[in-house]
Design a protein around this motif. Structure first.
Motif, mmCIF file in Angstrom:
data_model
loop_
_atom_site.group_PDB
_atom_site.id
_atom_site.type_symbol
_atom_site.label_atom_id
_atom_site.label_comp_id
_atom_site.label_asym_id
_atom_site.label_seq_id
_atom_site.Cartn_x
_atom_site.Cartn_y
_atom_site.Cartn_z
ATOM 1 N N HIS A 471 0.862 -1.180 0.000
ATOM 2 C CA HIS A 471 0.000 0.000 0.000
ATOM 3 C C HIS A 471 0.902 1.235 0.000
ATOM 4 O O HIS A 471 1.707 1.434 0.923
ATOM 5 C CB HIS A 471 -0.908 0.031 1.223
ATOM 6 C CG HIS A 471 -1.703 1.308 1.322
ATOM 7 N ND1 HIS A 471 -2.773 1.584 0.502
ATOM 8 C CD2 HIS A 471 -1.551 2.401 2.130
ATOM 9 C CE1 HIS A 471 -3.263 2.773 0.789
ATOM 10 N NE2 HIS A 471 -2.537 3.291 1.779
ATOM 11 N N PHE A 472 0.782 2.045 -1.024
ATOM 12 C CA PHE A 472 1.616 3.230 -1.183
ATOM 13 C C PHE A 472 0.830 4.471 -0.783
ATOM 14 O O PHE A 472 -0.316 4.660 -1.205
ATOM 15 C CB PHE A 472 2.097 3.361 -2.630
ATOM 16 C CG PHE A 472 3.075 2.298 -3.033
ATOM 17 C CD1 PHE A 472 4.419 2.430 -2.778
ATOM 18 C CD2 PHE A 472 2.634 1.144 -3.671
ATOM 19 C CE1 PHE A 472 5.329 1.453 -3.149
ATOM 20 C CE2 PHE A 472 3.531 0.164 -4.052
ATOM 21 C CZ PHE A 472 4.875 0.317 -3.777
ATOM 22 N N ASP A 473 1.489 5.300 0.010
ATOM 23 C CA ASP A 473 0.880 6.546 0.449
ATOM 24 C C ASP A 473 1.868 7.676 0.226
ATOM 25 O O ASP A 473 3.082 7.448 0.136
ATOM 26 C CB ASP A 473 0.489 6.453 1.926
ATOM 27 C CG ASP A 473 -0.578 7.480 2.300
ATOM 28 O OD1 ASP A 473 -0.994 8.256 1.413
ATOM 29 O OD2 ASP A 473 -0.986 7.511 3.476
ATOM 30 N N HIS A 474 1.356 8.895 0.141
ATOM 31 C CA HIS A 474 2.206 10.049 -0.145
ATOM 32 C C HIS A 474 1.498 11.294 0.352
ATOM 33 O O HIS A 474 0.288 11.437 0.183
ATOM 34 C CB HIS A 474 2.465 10.162 -1.659
ATOM 35 C CG HIS A 474 3.685 10.942 -2.030
ATOM 36 N ND1 HIS A 474 3.791 12.304 -1.842
ATOM 37 C CD2 HIS A 474 4.864 10.557 -2.594
ATOM 38 C CE1 HIS A 474 4.978 12.716 -2.270
ATOM 39 N NE2 HIS A 474 5.644 11.672 -2.733
ATOM 40 N N LYS A 475 2.253 12.187 0.980
ATOM 41 C CA LYS A 475 1.638 13.439 1.394
ATOM 42 C C LYS A 475 1.491 14.374 0.194
ATOM 43 O O LYS A 475 2.103 14.158 -0.868
ATOM 44 C CB LYS A 475 2.448 14.097 2.496
ATOM 45 C CG LYS A 475 3.859 14.499 2.107
ATOM 46 C CD LYS A 475 4.589 15.093 3.304
ATOM 47 C CE LYS A 475 5.996 15.543 2.947
ATOM 48 N NZ LYS A 475 6.716 16.091 4.127
ATOM 49 N N LYS A 476 0.719 15.420 0.354
ATOM 50 C CA LYS A 476 0.438 16.325 -0.753
ATOM 51 C C LYS A 476 1.690 17.090 -1.182
ATOM 52 O O LYS A 476 2.629 17.267 -0.410
ATOM 53 C CB LYS A 476 -0.663 17.307 -0.356
ATOM 54 C CG LYS A 476 -2.033 16.660 -0.164
ATOM 55 C CD LYS A 476 -3.089 17.704 0.144
ATOM 56 C CE LYS A 476 -4.459 17.055 0.279
ATOM 57 N NZ LYS A 476 -5.509 18.059 0.570
ATOM 58 N N ASP A 477 1.649 17.532 -2.433
ATOM 59 C CA ASP A 477 2.743 18.343 -2.959
ATOM 60 C C ASP A 477 2.820 19.633 -2.152
ATOM 61 O O ASP A 477 1.844 20.395 -2.094
ATOM 62 C CB ASP A 477 2.475 18.661 -4.433
ATOM 63 C CG ASP A 477 3.662 19.338 -5.109
ATOM 64 O OD1 ASP A 477 4.319 20.166 -4.446
ATOM 65 O OD2 ASP A 477 3.926 19.031 -6.277
ATOM 66 N N MET A 479 4.247 22.382 -2.724
ATOM 67 C CA MET A 479 4.220 23.610 -3.519
ATOM 68 C C MET A 479 2.814 23.941 -4.008
ATOM 69 O O MET A 479 2.417 25.103 -4.049
ATOM 70 C CB MET A 479 5.172 23.467 -4.708
ATOM 71 C CG MET A 479 6.629 23.246 -4.331
ATOM 72 S SD MET A 479 7.441 24.741 -3.760
ATOM 73 C CE MET A 479 7.582 25.654 -5.294
ATOM 74 N N THR A 480 2.044 22.918 -4.391
ATOM 75 C CA THR A 480 0.723 23.148 -5.000
ATOM 76 C C THR A 480 -0.429 22.636 -4.157
ATOM 77 O O THR A 480 -1.585 22.860 -4.510
ATOM 78 C CB THR A 480 0.664 22.460 -6.376
ATOM 79 O OG1 THR A 480 0.827 21.040 -6.202
ATOM 80 C CG2 THR A 480 1.776 22.978 -7.287
ATOM 81 N N ASN A 481 -0.115 21.929 -3.073
ATOM 82 C CA ASN A 481 -1.130 21.303 -2.213
ATOM 83 C C ASN A 481 -1.980 20.311 -2.995
ATOM 84 O O ASN A 481 -3.165 20.092 -2.692
ATOM 85 C CB ASN A 481 -2.019 22.372 -1.561
ATOM 86 C CG ASN A 481 -2.727 21.830 -0.342
ATOM 87 O OD1 ASN A 481 -2.191 20.992 0.381
ATOM 88 N ND2 ASN A 481 -3.945 22.294 -0.103
ATOM 89 N N THR A 482 -1.376 19.696 -4.009
ATOM 90 C CA THR A 482 -2.069 18.719 -4.843
ATOM 91 C C THR A 482 -1.764 17.314 -4.349
ATOM 92 O O THR A 482 -0.615 16.993 -4.027
ATOM 93 C CB THR A 482 -1.623 18.852 -6.310
ATOM 94 O OG1 THR A 482 -1.865 20.186 -6.755
ATOM 95 C CG2 THR A 482 -2.366 17.874 -7.197
ATOM 96 N N ALA A 483 -2.790 16.476 -4.336
ATOM 97 C CA ALA A 483 -2.619 15.104 -3.866
ATOM 98 C C ALA A 483 -1.908 14.269 -4.928
ATOM 99 O O ALA A 483 -2.111 14.464 -6.136
ATOM 100 C CB ALA A 483 -3.963 14.487 -3.526
ATOM 101 N N PHE A 484 -1.098 13.329 -4.493
ATOM 102 C CA PHE A 484 -0.438 12.380 -5.375
ATOM 103 C C PHE A 484 -1.331 11.150 -5.539
ATOM 104 O O PHE A 484 -2.210 10.870 -4.725
ATOM 105 C CB PHE A 484 0.910 11.961 -4.799
ATOM 106 C CG PHE A 484 2.009 12.961 -5.007
ATOM 107 C CD1 PHE A 484 2.946 12.781 -6.018
ATOM 108 C CD2 PHE A 484 2.108 14.078 -4.201
ATOM 109 C CE1 PHE A 484 3.962 13.692 -6.213
ATOM 110 C CE2 PHE A 484 3.130 14.998 -4.386
ATOM 111 C CZ PHE A 484 4.049 14.809 -5.397
ATOM 112 N N THR A 485 -1.054 10.400 -6.591
ATOM 113 C CA THR A 485 -1.723 9.114 -6.777
ATOM 114 C C THR A 485 -1.221 8.130 -5.729
ATOM 115 O O THR A 485 -0.013 7.963 -5.556
ATOM 116 C CB THR A 485 -1.454 8.565 -8.180
ATOM 117 O OG1 THR A 485 -2.049 9.451 -9.141
ATOM 118 C CG2 THR A 485 -2.040 7.176 -8.347
#
Length: 848
Positions: A471-477, A479-485
């Motif tokens: 299970h892969f998780d990632h915090k938001k970018d 710089m842009t506050n955009t969510a990662f896949t």
């Protein structure tokens, strides 16, 4: 006590010794605290007896130019229980014996009690008249000598209390052979072979003809049972000059651990100023200990470091922590950086990382537990409070450029045919202010992988299975506050092979089915290119084969076996468009020897490279028949492609330069670069290794590496290294993303000038940019009872994007370490880690 001329074995001074004597004195004047051994002295510290147990040899390879020769034991190898059953025997030239009174012995008196011996000119034996007429005590006079295993004491007189198992020696000189130590005392009392109490005593590990350093104390207790020595009102002398006073001093007399202060450490750098530390060691229990080190940085403040170690029946671990409250220099650095950063936007993580307090904190925890033969767990957790920590406190180019800290826990189950591993993994990504933009790494919470193998199936078949769920998780970018896949990935790869072989040949056909599936929550930037639920199913077929030829021959009358091992490896993987699959942990490492016989040119699981190719390679080894040592190994190989490679990590539909970046030599070529490897140990003390990658189309070298080491003995080593990469994929240009050229040399040396002096150095030079990456210079002196190391280092700051038009800056440091052998070391603990960057370097801290 007055110093009396002693009849010592004095080694004559040679011309080299005279030069060394002048050099020693010069350094002693320049650095007042440098503790270098002096040359020969005819007088000892209050010694009134000749050291007839010292064998002096100017040609000896020992640092002391001699050694102690112990008195032979009467009953060597016997147990204490057996020795207690033996009677006391006494011999002399003449004597007067009285069975109910005192007996007097004169001339060559020799008493033997087990492995304890007493020698004297005269002795009076006192018996207990009220009991069994047993010997009560013995009074010995005139050149008294008492010997025990690993110990000898000489004096003018001695009283031996037989019943109390105690001896008292006056005007004594002693040796502890197992510690290479000696000293004097007005009186020495020995209790039951385990403890010695010395009055107005001295202690040193220097040879009899040296007085480089010694301790003088009012009272000294040497306890063999605890392995410690304690001294009260102690002065440390160097060349008869007192340099330290200790009201109380605790020091080792064997290799056991004991609570107490260690000697201080000190150094200096242009990033922290003068550094002074005072470590305290706490021996909590036989399986627990801790070291606490307050360290003062003149430009930052007071730091508190600690290390705790433990060892249990099935577990072991270590905790390291450091905190520097209110770092003054870091506070100034943050204020200036936040006020002026024209090249970095305000929402950049390199700026937001500065919005923390001024405390500098570091934590690392390691733990391992072996529950049983099948189940093991491992933990590694690292973190720092601020992103610029390693830029300020790293003492090498490698540590200063740290940007990812691994935080991982594993639970591993192993059985005869199965291995199952559960892992929780994430990284703390650091964004140093002067560095480039660093991308956060995906978290695996969790990753469950399995492997099984059955190698004894009917007809010689072998079955293997590889599987993984992550299970892969990632915090938001940031710089842009955009969510990662993010999402789940499942992989299963069963395989069946049929290895066939005999001495001299082998073939191994194998077929595998690789299934990969995803369940994704797509980020806004990936919704147009990625599918929420997608999978991949591909067959993999490979065929490995080889021959092994041998022949015997002689080289300089030494018999050898030469092998010739041609190998052919065929790989077929059909093409599937994988652009709809995400990239979680996959990269293209570039082409090298490891690619010749791998089933996937990518690392990770998100991409499986298409292939229809054959690798042809050959290896030849030269093996010394008598020793089995491989003297020479030569390997060459090349891949021949039957179709173009199409699978890439990036998407050619959205990036037209994708194929050119990933395959700079072209993805349509019919041949790979030609790989060559060589290892040479044909001449004793010399070793050579090299590899090369030749581009047959451009007729040029893409990669070259050469390493030569000459190590005639454990004290001497010279290393020469060269590395060239036309495209260094791990170091792309931070602005263009294009792989940069790497062209560098790495030279290091540790070489003795004399038996005691050694020069140290390392120079890592960037030929492409015409600058030094790292420079290390040092000098080391190993004496009979002291040692000193002085090291000056300079390395290129790993990042500096705040000064794009100016040359990169250097971090500089000076480390100084003194060692009083048998007592402790004074200096900087970073000396060892810095000098370990010289391959083949060895520190001789326990040699005499």
């Amino acid at each position: 006590m007055d110093t009396v001329e002693a009849d010592l074995c004095v080694c004559p001074l040679s011309a080299i010794n005279a030069v060394r004597h002048i050099l020693n004195r010069f350094i002693n004047l320049v650095i007042s605290l440098v503790c270098l051994p002096s040359l020969v002295y005819a007088n000892d510290i209050g010694n009134t007896n000749p050291f007839d147990d010292w064998v002096c040899n100017e040609q000896s390879q020992t640092l002391c130019h001699g050694y102690y020769l112990q008195e032979p034991l009467p009953f060597p190898g016997q147990t204490d229980q057996y020795l207690k059953t033996l009677p006391i025997t006494i011999t002399s030239d003449q004597g007067e014996f009285r069975p109910d009174g005192n007996s007097t012995l004169t001339g060559h008196v020799h008493l033997i009690e087990g492995n304890r011996q007493l020698f004297a000119n005269h002795a009076t034996i006192h018996r207990d008249p009220k009991k069994t007429q047993a010997i009560d005590f013995i009074q010995a006079d005139g050149h008294v000598k008492i010997t025990e295993p690993d110990m000898r004491v000489d004096g003018t007189s001695a009283a031996v209390l037989v019943e109390k198992n105690t001896q008292v020696i006056q005007d004594a000189t002693y040796r502890l052979y197992d510690r290479h130590s000696r000293g004097t005392a007005n009186s020495i009392t020995i209790y039951d072979k385990k403890k010695m109490v010395l009055k107005k005593a001295s202690y040193t590990t220097c040879a009899p003809f040296q007085k480089t350093w010694f301790l003088k104390a009012e009272n000294v207790d040497l306890n063999k049972k605890t392995g410690r020595g304690r001294a009260y009102h102690t002065r440390l002398y160097v060349y008869d000059v007192p340099i330290f006073y200790f009201p109380y001093l605790d020091f080792p007399i064997d290799n056991r651990r004991q609570t107490g202060f260690l000697f201080p450490s000190y150094g200096s750098s242009n990033r922290s100023g003068i550094e002074i530390g005072a470590p305290f060691y706490w021996n909590i229990a036989p399986n627990y200990d801790a070291t606490l080190t307050p360290t003062l940085y003149s430009e930052r403040g007071l730091e508190f470091k600690g290390q705790f170690r433990y060892l249990l029946a099935n577990s072991e671990g270590e905790f390291d922590a450091a905190i520097l409250p209110n770092d003054r220099k870091y506070r100034t650095f943050k204020t200036q950086s936040l006020a002026n950063h024209p090249n970095i936007p305000n929402n950049d993580p390199r700026i937001t990382a500065l919005n923390t307090n001024n405390n500098r904190e570091f934590l690392r925890a390691k733990h391992t537990t072996r529950f049983n033969e099948h189940l093991t767990t491992n933990l590694l957790y690292q973190m720092v409070e601020d992103d610029n920590y390693f830029m300020d406190f790293g003492n090498t180019l490698g540590t200063a450029s740290t940007t990812q800290l691994l935080q991982q826990g594993d639970l591993l189950f192993q059985a005869e045919n199965w291995t199952i591993q559960t892992r929780l993994q994430q990284y703390q990504t650091l964004h140093p202010f002067s560095g480039p933009v660093i991308t956060d790494v995906y978290k695996r919470l969790p990753q469950i992988s399995l492997q099984n193998s059955y190698l004894d199936l009917p007809c010689g078949l072998e079955w293997t299975t590889q599987g993984e769920f992550s299970h892969f998780d990632h915090k938001k970018d940031p710089m842009t506050n955009t969510a990662f896949t993010v999402g789940d990935r499942f992989q299963l790869r069963p395989g069946l092979s049929l290895p066939i072989g005999a001495p001299g040949w082998f073939v191994k056909p194998r077929i595998q089915a690789d299934f990969l599936g995803y369940s994704l929550t797509r980020g806004p930037n990936d919704r147009a290119t990625l599918l929420a639920n997608t999978n991949r199913l591909l067959p993999i077929f490979d065929f490995d084969s080889g021959l092994i030829f041998e022949r015997e021959f002689s080289l300089q009358k030494e018999p050898y076996i030469q092998t010739l091992e041609p190998r052919a490896y065929y790989l077929y993987v059909p093409y599937r468009n994988q652009n709809a699959l995400p990239i979680f942990d996959t990269s293209y490492p570039g082409f090298d020897y490891n690619q010749l016989y791998r089933e996937n040119r990518f690392t990770g699981l998100d991409r499986l490279g298409d292939a229809n190719q054959v690798t042809l390679g050959v290896t030849s080894r030269f093996i010394a028949e008598g020793t089995g040592r491989e003297r020479l190994s030569l390997t060459a190989g090349q891949i021949f492609y039957f179709k173009n490679r199409q699978v890439t990590i990036c998407n050619p539909q959205t990036n037209s330069m994708c194929l050119n970046q990933e395959y700079p030599n072209g993805h349509t070529r019919a041949q790979s670069s030609f790989i060559g490897l060589a290892r040479l140990n044909l001449i004793d003390h010399w070793s050579l290794s090299g590899n090369a990658e030749w581009d047959p189309y451009q007729k040029q070298m893409d990669k070259e590496a050469l390493g030569v080491q000459y190590q005639p003995d454990e004290r001497s080593v010279v290393n020469l290294g060269y590395q060239f990469l036309r495209r260094n994929l791990v170091d792309p240009n931070p602005i263009t993303g294009v792989a940069q050229r790497l062209d560098q040399t790495d030279t290091s040396i540790a070489w003795p000038l004399t038996q005691n002096w050694r020069v140290l150095g390392r120079w890592h030079y960037d030929l492409h940019n015409r600058r030094s990456n790292e420079t290390l210079m040092g000098i080391e002196h190993q004496g009979c009872c002291t040692a000193v190391r002085l090291v000056v280092s300079r390395f290129l700051e790993p990042f500096d994007n705040t000064r794009p038009n100016n040359p990169r800056r250097y971090a500089k440091a000076v480390f100084l370490q003194f060692v009083f052998k048998g007592l402790g070391g004074v200096g900087n603990s970073k000396v060892n880690s810095t000098l370990q960057r010289i391959p083949g370097y060895r520190w001789r801290d326990n040699e005499y």
